[in-house]
Design an enzyme around this catalytic site. Structure first.
Site, PDB file in Angstrom:
ATOM      1  N   HIS A  72     -48.760 -17.781  10.345  1.00 37.04           N
ATOM      2  CA  HIS A  72     -49.168 -18.290   9.031  1.00 37.04           C
ATOM      3  C   HIS A  72     -49.740 -19.696   9.212  1.00 37.04           C
ATOM      4  O   HIS A  72     -49.047 -20.605   9.654  1.00 37.04           O
ATOM      5  CB  HIS A  72     -47.973 -18.339   8.077  1.00 37.04           C
ATOM      6  CG  HIS A  72     -47.577 -17.006   7.554  1.00 37.04           C
ATOM      7  ND1 HIS A  72     -46.734 -16.843   6.462  1.00 37.04           N
ATOM      8  CD2 HIS A  72     -47.918 -15.751   7.949  1.00 37.04           C
ATOM      9  CE1 HIS A  72     -46.573 -15.548   6.229  1.00 37.04           C
ATOM     10  NE2 HIS A  72     -47.270 -14.872   7.118  1.00 37.04           N
ATOM     11  N   TYR A 200     -44.116 -20.587  -2.737  1.00 41.08           N
ATOM     12  CA  TYR A 200     -43.007 -21.344  -3.320  1.00 41.08           C
ATOM     13  C   TYR A 200     -43.404 -21.701  -4.752  1.00 41.08           C
ATOM     14  O   TYR A 200     -44.418 -22.366  -4.961  1.00 41.08           O
ATOM     15  CB  TYR A 200     -42.758 -22.632  -2.536  1.00 41.08           C
ATOM     16  CG  TYR A 200     -42.194 -22.439  -1.147  1.00 41.08           C
ATOM     17  CD1 TYR A 200     -40.825 -22.545  -0.912  1.00 41.08           C
ATOM     18  CD2 TYR A 200     -43.023 -22.179  -0.053  1.00 41.08           C
ATOM     19  CE1 TYR A 200     -40.297 -22.400   0.359  1.00 41.08           C
ATOM     20  CE2 TYR A 200     -42.507 -22.026   1.216  1.00 41.08           C
ATOM     21  CZ  TYR A 200     -41.143 -22.137   1.416  1.00 41.08           C
ATOM     22  OH  TYR A 200     -40.626 -21.988   2.686  1.00 41.08           O
ATOM     23  N   PRO A 292     -32.210 -23.402   2.130  1.00 41.58           N
ATOM     24  CA  PRO A 292     -33.275 -22.645   2.797  1.00 41.58           C
ATOM     25  C   PRO A 292     -34.681 -22.985   2.312  1.00 41.58           C
ATOM     26  O   PRO A 292     -35.650 -22.452   2.860  1.00 41.58           O
ATOM     27  CB  PRO A 292     -32.921 -21.191   2.479  1.00 41.58           C
ATOM     28  CG  PRO A 292     -32.112 -21.269   1.224  1.00 41.58           C
ATOM     29  CD  PRO A 292     -31.361 -22.547   1.286  1.00 41.58           C
ATOM     30  N   LYS A 296     -35.496 -24.563   7.494  1.00 42.71           N
ATOM     31  CA  LYS A 296     -35.120 -25.408   8.624  1.00 42.71           C
ATOM     32  C   LYS A 296     -33.847 -24.984   9.349  1.00 42.71           C
ATOM     33  O   LYS A 296     -33.567 -25.494  10.432  1.00 42.71           O
ATOM     34  CB  LYS A 296     -34.941 -26.865   8.149  1.00 42.71           C
ATOM     35  CG  LYS A 296     -36.215 -27.511   7.663  1.00 42.71           C
ATOM     36  CD  LYS A 296     -37.247 -27.546   8.765  1.00 42.71           C
ATOM     37  CE  LYS A 296     -38.629 -27.852   8.259  1.00 42.71           C
ATOM     38  NZ  LYS A 296     -39.671 -27.449   9.200  1.00 42.71           N
ATOM     39  N   TYR A 384     -43.142 -29.236   7.614  1.00 42.33           N
ATOM     40  CA  TYR A 384     -42.928 -27.796   7.467  1.00 42.33           C
ATOM     41  C   TYR A 384     -43.115 -27.073   8.796  1.00 42.33           C
ATOM     42  O   TYR A 384     -42.319 -26.179   9.138  1.00 42.33           O
ATOM     43  CB  TYR A 384     -43.891 -27.235   6.424  1.00 42.33           C
ATOM     44  CG  TYR A 384     -43.543 -25.837   5.971  1.00 42.33           C
ATOM     45  CD1 TYR A 384     -42.626 -25.630   4.936  1.00 42.33           C
ATOM     46  CD2 TYR A 384     -44.113 -24.719   6.564  1.00 42.33           C
ATOM     47  CE1 TYR A 384     -42.291 -24.349   4.529  1.00 42.33           C
ATOM     48  CE2 TYR A 384     -43.795 -23.431   6.153  1.00 42.33           C
ATOM     49  CZ  TYR A 384     -42.882 -23.248   5.139  1.00 42.33           C
ATOM     50  OH  TYR A 384     -42.549 -21.982   4.745  1.00 42.33           O
TER      51      TYR A 384
END
Length: 389
Positions: A72, A200, A292, A296, A384
């Site tokens: 991704h 998200y 979550p 991480k 990220y």
């Protein structure tokens, strides 16, 4: 029995450390209190930082991951049912890889089996002795027998509820915690993912996440009360609520499927310091927990393994104790940065019980700033995809 190192916990961090040490000529014994089938059935996160990908390759378990994992190069954020994409690779130079933690664990078990690694499951009543001296040992029960392993060091990879952290005296251990007033209701659905990258979503109804395991298995979450009963949520209720929270363009094309698993996960941030006491080292969830939201948890455990593996190899090959002496400080410096990032993602995307219209507009403004600021996207992307080990 005697072993150089006893690793408590047969999850991915314990197995990975065992595999890396094996490849470096340091043999270990892994003790796991659960049956292997139970460990393999646990459904966990699946977003791997690129440092984690490279570490798994170093351990010789990257072949299936590289073949079946999904690269991704971006991630989607949304507010008020409208989304935009953060180009991770463009901003941070690296992508992430979606590959389930269950699959990582399976690959590691296969590697340890192929090497005749000592992995003892259903080891009950594990106790740690003498790590404050020079001759530690571990005791446990297996098949009705009392067993003992003398060792040089003990590694606690046994999670938040394991026995390892409790060995550190309360006068030494420092604990930092934030418990969030909500949970994630998650489902596994036999359906094609709604998006080729994660979504998200911030909503006045609460947070939602669209994720995946593979082309035919999707993972979806909605924020709920922390004591919510998953059984109270029918499949249709879950799908209806998810569609109300995600971008309209995604809701319009969402394919529902048979839900094979439904569970509730509470959220907390937690750090224990130090991560070493005498001849005991803590790794992963035994020392730190993150919500979550930032993906991480597993990745932090892998960075701990990275530091500790190199420290132990330097000790056994060169007699240098510098690495093990620095392990706790080195690992915690990265841990706290990831805890901060996960906290930031959580507070930006979730609806809190006492949230006001002002608070909601602040969240929406933060997301709007991310959409239109390349600098803000770079900061998010760097965190990220994973800070350097």
């Amino acid at each position: 029995m005697r072993a150089r190192i006893v690793i408590i916990g047969g999850g991915p961090s314990g197995l990975l450390l065992s595999q890396l040490l094996h490849l470096s000529g340091v043999e270990t014994v892994v003790l796991e209190r659960r049956p292997r089938a139970y460990v393999m059935a646990r459904v966990r996160a699946g977003v791997l930082e690129w440092g984690t990908v490279e570490t798994l390759r170093e351990a010789g378990v990257g072949e299936r991951m590289d073949r079946e994992g999904f690269v991704h190069e971006g991630v989607y954020l949304s507010a008020q049912n409208r989304g935009f994409r953060v180009p991770l690779k463009e901003r941070a130079g690296r992508p992430v890889l979606v590959y389930g933690q269950t699959e990582v664990t399976r690959d590691l078990y296969d590697a340890r089996d192929a090497a005749d690694g000592a992995v003892i499951d259903e080891a009950a009543g594990v106790e740690i002795h003498g790590v404050d001296g020079r001759t530690p040992h571990v005791t446990y029960r297996k098949d009705g027998r009392e067993c003992r392993i003398d060792c040089d060091y003990v590694i606690g990879c046994d999670g938040f509820h394991g026995v390892s952290r409790g060995v550190i005296p309360k006068t030494v251990l420092r604990e930092y915690e934030r418990v969030y007033p909500f949970g994630w209701l998650g489902v596994l659905s036999e359906s094609h993912p709604v998006s080729d990258e994660l979504i998200y979503a911030n909503s006045t109804r609460g947070f939602a996440l669209c994720s995946m395991r593979n082309e035919g298995l999707s993972r979806y979450y909605v924020q709920t009360e922390v004591d919510e009963d998953p059984a109270a949520w029918s499949d249709s209720r879950f799908w209806d609520e998810l569609k109300r929270r995600i971008p309209e363009a995604a809701a319009d094309v969402l394919t529902t499927g048979r839900i094979t698993e439904k569970s509730l996960a509470p959220l907390r941030s937690y750090v224990a310091e130090p991560m070493r006491w005498g001849r005991l080292f803590l790794v992963g969830d035994a020392a730190h927990i993150v919500p979550p939201t930032g993906a991480k948890g597993l990745n932090l455990a892998v960075s701990d393994v990275h530091y500790l593996h190199r420290a132990l190899v330097a000790l056994y090959r060169d007699g240098s104790e510098e690495g093990i002496d620095r392990y706790s400080d080195l690992a915690l410096a990265r841990v706290w940065k990831s805890v901060r990032f996960s906290w930031w993602m959580t507070t930006m995307l979730h609806r809190f019980p006492d949230q006001t219209p002002f608070d909601q507009r602040i969240q929406e403004s933060e997301i709007d700033y991310l959409e239109h600021s390349g600098a803000a996207q770079t900061v998010m992307a760097e965190n990220y995809v994973g800070l350097p080990f």
